[in-house]
Design a protein around this motif. Structure first.
Motif, PDB file in Angstrom:
ATOM      1  N   LEU A 159      -7.213   3.801   2.380  1.00 24.51           N
ATOM      2  CA  LEU A 159      -6.857   4.205   1.027  1.00 24.51           C
ATOM      3  C   LEU A 159      -6.464   2.979   0.216  1.00 24.51           C
ATOM      4  CD1 LEU A 159      -5.990   6.149  -1.257  1.00 24.51           C
ATOM      5  CD2 LEU A 159      -3.816   6.461  -0.043  1.00 24.51           C
ATOM      6  N   VAL A 160      -7.207   2.706  -0.842  1.00 26.52           N
ATOM      7  CA  VAL A 160      -6.879   1.608  -1.749  1.00 26.52           C
ATOM      8  C   VAL A 160      -5.945   2.176  -2.805  1.00 26.52           C
ATOM      9  CG1 VAL A 160      -7.772  -0.138  -3.329  1.00 26.52           C
ATOM     10  CG2 VAL A 160      -9.109   0.530  -1.315  1.00 26.52           C
ATOM     11  N   ALA A 161      -4.662   1.879  -2.661  1.00 29.04           N
ATOM     12  CA  ALA A 161      -3.638   2.461  -3.533  1.00 29.04           C
ATOM     13  C   ALA A 161      -3.059   1.424  -4.484  1.00 29.04           C
ATOM     14  CB  ALA A 161      -2.525   3.075  -2.680  1.00 29.04           C
ATOM     15  N   ILE A 162      -3.841   0.392  -4.778  1.00 33.23           N
ATOM     16  CA  ILE A 162      -3.386  -0.659  -5.687  1.00 33.23           C
ATOM     17  C   ILE A 162      -3.202  -0.068  -7.072  1.00 33.23           C
ATOM     18  CG2 ILE A 162      -3.999  -2.873  -6.744  1.00 33.23           C
ATOM     19  CD1 ILE A 162      -5.640  -3.437  -4.175  1.00 33.23           C
ATOM     20  N   GLY A 163      -2.118  -0.436  -7.733  1.00 34.95           N
ATOM     21  CA  GLY A 163      -1.749   0.190  -8.991  1.00 34.95           C
ATOM     22  C   GLY A 163      -2.545  -0.229 -10.197  1.00 34.95           C
ATOM     23  N   GLU A 164      -1.940  -1.004 -11.081  1.00 35.26           N
ATOM     24  CA  GLU A 164      -2.546  -1.296 -12.374  1.00 35.26           C
ATOM     25  C   GLU A 164      -3.519  -2.465 -12.344  1.00 35.26           C
ATOM     26  OE1 GLU A 164      -2.065   0.755 -14.879  1.00 35.26           O
ATOM     27  OE2 GLU A 164      -0.780   1.913 -13.530  1.00 35.26           O
ATOM     28  N   ASP A 165      -3.578  -3.212 -11.266  1.00 37.34           N
ATOM     29  CA  ASP A 165      -4.468  -4.377 -11.188  1.00 37.34           C
ATOM     30  C   ASP A 165      -5.871  -3.921 -10.803  1.00 37.34           C
ATOM     31  OD1 ASP A 165      -5.756  -6.772 -10.804  1.00 37.34           O
ATOM     32  OD2 ASP A 165      -4.165  -7.669  -9.597  1.00 37.34           O
ATOM     33  N   MET A 166      -6.659  -3.547 -11.816  1.00 40.76           N
ATOM     34  CA  MET A 166      -7.981  -3.001 -11.558  1.00 40.76           C
ATOM     35  C   MET A 166      -8.882  -4.021 -10.874  1.00 40.76           C
ATOM     36  SD  MET A 166     -10.653  -1.052 -14.117  1.00 40.76           S
ATOM     37  CE  MET A 166     -11.116  -2.485 -15.096  1.00 40.76           C
ATOM     38  N   GLN A 167      -8.781  -5.286 -11.253  1.00 40.21           N
ATOM     39  CA  GLN A 167      -9.636  -6.301 -10.641  1.00 40.21           C
ATOM     40  C   GLN A 167      -9.388  -6.405  -9.146  1.00 40.21           C
ATOM     41  OE1 GLN A 167      -9.502 -10.167 -12.496  1.00 40.21           O
ATOM     42  NE2 GLN A 167     -10.639 -11.154 -10.861  1.00 40.21           N
ATOM     43  N   SER A 168      -8.116  -6.435  -8.742  1.00 42.82           N
ATOM     44  CA  SER A 168      -7.803  -6.507  -7.316  1.00 42.82           C
ATOM     45  C   SER A 168      -8.295  -5.273  -6.580  1.00 42.82           C
ATOM     46  CB  SER A 168      -6.289  -6.658  -7.120  1.00 42.82           C
ATOM     47  OG  SER A 168      -5.848  -7.907  -7.595  1.00 42.82           O
ATOM     48  N   SER A 169      -8.144  -4.107  -7.213  1.00 45.22           N
ATOM     49  CA  SER A 169      -8.607  -2.869  -6.595  1.00 45.22           C
ATOM     50  C   SER A 169     -10.118  -2.896  -6.381  1.00 45.22           C
ATOM     51  CB  SER A 169      -8.231  -1.672  -7.481  1.00 45.22           C
ATOM     52  OG  SER A 169      -8.775  -0.472  -6.976  1.00 45.22           O
ATOM     53  N   ILE A 225     -13.582   5.364   2.527  1.00 47.38           N
ATOM     54  CA  ILE A 225     -12.753   4.622   1.576  1.00 47.38           C
ATOM     55  C   ILE A 225     -12.323   5.571   0.465  1.00 47.38           C
ATOM     56  CG2 ILE A 225     -12.596   2.650   0.011  1.00 47.38           C
ATOM     57  CD1 ILE A 225     -14.978   1.421   1.550  1.00 47.38           C
ATOM     58  N   TRP A 226     -11.029   5.719   0.293  1.00 45.01           N
ATOM     59  CA  TRP A 226     -10.472   6.479  -0.820  1.00 45.01           C
ATOM     60  C   TRP A 226      -9.829   5.471  -1.771  1.00 45.01           C
ATOM     61  CZ3 TRP A 226      -8.025  11.874   0.285  1.00 45.01           C
ATOM     62  CH2 TRP A 226      -8.861  12.601   1.157  1.00 45.01           C
ATOM     63  N   VAL A 227     -10.002   5.683  -3.065  1.00 46.84           N
ATOM     64  CA  VAL A 227      -9.494   4.722  -4.043  1.00 46.84           C
ATOM     65  C   VAL A 227      -8.691   5.427  -5.126  1.00 46.84           C
ATOM     66  CG1 VAL A 227     -10.100   2.923  -5.710  1.00 46.84           C
ATOM     67  CG2 VAL A 227     -11.488   3.214  -3.646  1.00 46.84           C
ATOM     68  N   LYS A 228      -7.528   4.883  -5.410  1.00 45.23           N
ATOM     69  CA  LYS A 228      -6.735   5.354  -6.543  1.00 45.23           C
ATOM     70  C   LYS A 228      -7.271   4.675  -7.803  1.00 45.23           C
ATOM     71  CE  LYS A 228      -2.199   4.890  -8.717  1.00 45.23           C
ATOM     72  NZ  LYS A 228      -0.894   4.208  -8.651  1.00 45.23           N
ATOM     73  N   ALA A 229      -7.686   5.472  -8.778  1.00 47.43           N
ATOM     74  CA  ALA A 229      -8.191   4.934 -10.046  1.00 47.43           C
ATOM     75  C   ALA A 229      -7.163   5.184 -11.140  1.00 47.43           C
ATOM     76  CB  ALA A 229      -9.519   5.579 -10.409  1.00 47.43           C
ATOM     77  N   SER A 230      -6.859   4.150 -11.917  1.00 45.71           N
ATOM     78  CA  SER A 230      -5.824   4.273 -12.937  1.00 45.71           C
ATOM     79  C   SER A 230      -6.381   4.563 -14.325  1.00 45.71           C
ATOM     80  CB  SER A 230      -4.974   2.994 -12.979  1.00 45.71           C
ATOM     81  OG  SER A 230      -5.810   1.852 -13.141  1.00 45.71           O
ATOM     82  N   THR A 231      -7.673   4.279 -14.555  1.00 45.70           N
ATOM     83  CA  THR A 231      -8.274   4.507 -15.859  1.00 45.70           C
ATOM     84  C   THR A 231      -9.678   5.091 -15.690  1.00 45.70           C
ATOM     85  OG1 THR A 231      -9.304   2.328 -15.988  1.00 45.70           O
ATOM     86  CG2 THR A 231      -7.034   2.523 -16.826  1.00 45.70           C
ATOM     87  N   LYS A 232     -10.231   5.563 -16.791  1.00 46.20           N
ATOM     88  CA  LYS A 232     -11.598   6.095 -16.770  1.00 46.20           C
ATOM     89  C   LYS A 232     -12.592   4.995 -16.422  1.00 46.20           C
ATOM     90  CE  LYS A 232     -14.858   8.846 -19.485  1.00 46.20           C
ATOM     91  NZ  LYS A 232     -15.090   9.551 -20.782  1.00 46.20           N
ATOM     92  N   ALA A 233     -12.365   3.786 -16.970  1.00 45.02           N
ATOM     93  CA  ALA A 233     -13.255   2.662 -16.661  1.00 45.02           C
ATOM     94  C   ALA A 233     -13.196   2.322 -15.174  1.00 45.02           C
ATOM     95  CB  ALA A 233     -12.864   1.451 -17.504  1.00 45.02           C
ATOM     96  N   HIS A 234     -11.989   2.354 -14.622  1.00 40.98           N
ATOM     97  CA  HIS A 234     -11.803   2.088 -13.195  1.00 40.98           C
ATOM     98  C   HIS A 234     -12.600   3.106 -12.376  1.00 40.98           C
ATOM     99  CE1 HIS A 234      -8.618   1.079  -9.867  1.00 40.98           C
ATOM    100  NE2 HIS A 234      -9.854   0.849  -9.481  1.00 40.98           N
ATOM    101  N   HIS A 235     -12.487   4.370 -12.729  1.00 40.30           N
ATOM    102  CA  HIS A 235     -13.217   5.432 -12.032  1.00 40.30           C
ATOM    103  C   HIS A 235     -14.727   5.182 -12.106  1.00 40.30           C
ATOM    104  CE1 HIS A 235     -13.856   9.784 -10.877  1.00 40.30           C
ATOM    105  NE2 HIS A 235     -15.060   9.435 -11.343  1.00 40.30           N
ATOM    106  N   THR A 236     -15.210   4.856 -13.293  1.00 39.20           N
ATOM    107  CA  THR A 236     -16.648   4.662 -13.485  1.00 39.20           C
ATOM    108  C   THR A 236     -17.182   3.554 -12.592  1.00 39.20           C
ATOM    109  OG1 THR A 236     -16.494   5.421 -15.784  1.00 39.20           O
ATOM    110  CG2 THR A 236     -18.440   4.129 -15.176  1.00 39.20           C
ATOM    111  N   ILE A 237     -16.459   2.448 -12.537  1.00 36.34           N
ATOM    112  CA  ILE A 237     -16.927   1.316 -11.733  1.00 36.34           C
ATOM    113  C   ILE A 237     -16.843   1.633 -10.247  1.00 36.34           C
ATOM    114  CG2 ILE A 237     -16.542  -1.117 -11.168  1.00 36.34           C
ATOM    115  CD1 ILE A 237     -15.379  -1.426 -14.012  1.00 36.34           C
ATOM    116  N   VAL A 238     -15.728   2.226  -9.820  1.00 40.47           N
ATOM    117  CA  VAL A 238     -15.554   2.560  -8.402  1.00 40.47           C
ATOM    118  C   VAL A 238     -16.622   3.544  -7.945  1.00 40.47           C
ATOM    119  CG1 VAL A 238     -14.038   3.699  -6.734  1.00 40.47           C
ATOM    120  CG2 VAL A 238     -13.094   2.051  -8.329  1.00 40.47           C
ATOM    121  N   SER A 239     -16.981   4.488  -8.812  1.00 40.04           N
ATOM    122  CA  SER A 239     -17.977   5.490  -8.440  1.00 40.04           C
ATOM    123  C   SER A 239     -19.330   4.854  -8.121  1.00 40.04           C
ATOM    124  CB  SER A 239     -18.129   6.530  -9.550  1.00 40.04           C
ATOM    125  OG  SER A 239     -18.678   5.951 -10.721  1.00 40.04           O
ATOM    126  N   LYS A 240     -19.596   3.700  -8.724  1.00 37.18           N
ATOM    127  CA  LYS A 240     -20.855   2.998  -8.457  1.00 37.18           C
ATOM    128  C   LYS A 240     -20.862   2.330  -7.086  1.00 37.18           C
ATOM    129  CE  LYS A 240     -22.258   3.881 -12.677  1.00 37.18           C
ATOM    130  NZ  LYS A 240     -23.306   4.904 -12.937  1.00 37.18           N
TER     131      LYS A 240
END
Length: 217
Positions: free
Chosen positions: A70-80, A95-110
């Motif tokens: 589980l990637v539970a990194i907070g606000e640092d989207m680049q590190s996540s 791999i489970w990922v915590k996404a903090s923003t819509k942009a974060h979700h979009t990139i992680v989904s790829k």
């Protein structure tokens, strides 16, 4: 018992870690801040100080052997994102990922991860449902608009039959089981009488469950 690795021991990450320990699993917690990792050294199975954005450092931890990372990194989207990409490169399957923003979700989904989590959004939905359906203690979405809900029977429903409680739903809400102190009753008939403080599990859509709410508050 499974083994989980939680990367990022902020409030969300450590809450997930401690609950997994409570449920009988083993957990490796990873954080780049020594003070944070050391704080939980006695509560988790293992704690590791590691920059999770560094693939070479992660390579030494045999993360592919974890049931889930589980990637539970907070606000640092680049590190996540760097961490998630490194995990994919290392062959981690779940791999489970915590996404903090819509942009974060979009990139992680790829990146093809197993699950993307929005804790604040999901908690907000749960709070809204609790406000809208005050008789529900807990609920679980099982897809296709269906929910399993846990209801604490109040004095007003004491000695009421299941048929009476569910009559307004016209068969659209299904009774699953009743928990009464240390006993469980999975085979329920329409004539089964509920008692105060029973835990009643039901399945239906939220709209259908709302129909029966007046008889459960």
């Amino acid at each position: 018992m499974a083994h989980f690795t939680i990367i990022g021991l902020g409030r969300f990450g450590i809450a997930a870690s401690l609950e997994l320990i409570h449920l009988g699993h083993t957990v490796t917690g990873i954080d780049k801040e020594p003070k944070i990792a050391e704080k939980y050294v006695e509560e988790l199975t293992q704690t590791v100080i590691c920059d999770s954005a560094d693939e070479n450092m992660l390579k030494e931890l045999d993360l592919a052997s974890s049931d889930v990372v589980l990637v539970a990194i907070g606000e640092d989207m680049q590190s996540s994102l760097l961490c998630t990409l490194a995990l994919k490169n290392l062959g981690v399957k779940e791999i489970w990922v915590k996404a903090s923003t819509k942009a974060h979700h979009t990139i992680v989904s790829k990146l093809g991860v197993s699950r993307i989590i929005h804790p604040e959004e999901e908690m907000g939905i749960r709070v809204a449902q609790a406000l809208n359906y005050p008789m529900v203690n807990n609920y679980l979405s099982i897809g296709h608009g269906l929910y399993v809900v846990e209801i604490l029977i109040k004095p007003t429903s004491h000695e009421c039959s299941i048929a009476h409680v569910l009559s307004n739903a016209k068969g659209a809400v299904k009774a699953i089981l009743v928990k009464r102190e240390y006993n469980t009753y999975p085979q329920l008939t329409d004539n089964f009488l509920l008692q105060e403080n029973d835990i009643f599990l039901l399945c239906g859509t939220l709209a259908e469950l709302k129909i029966i709410a007046p008889r459960l508050v």
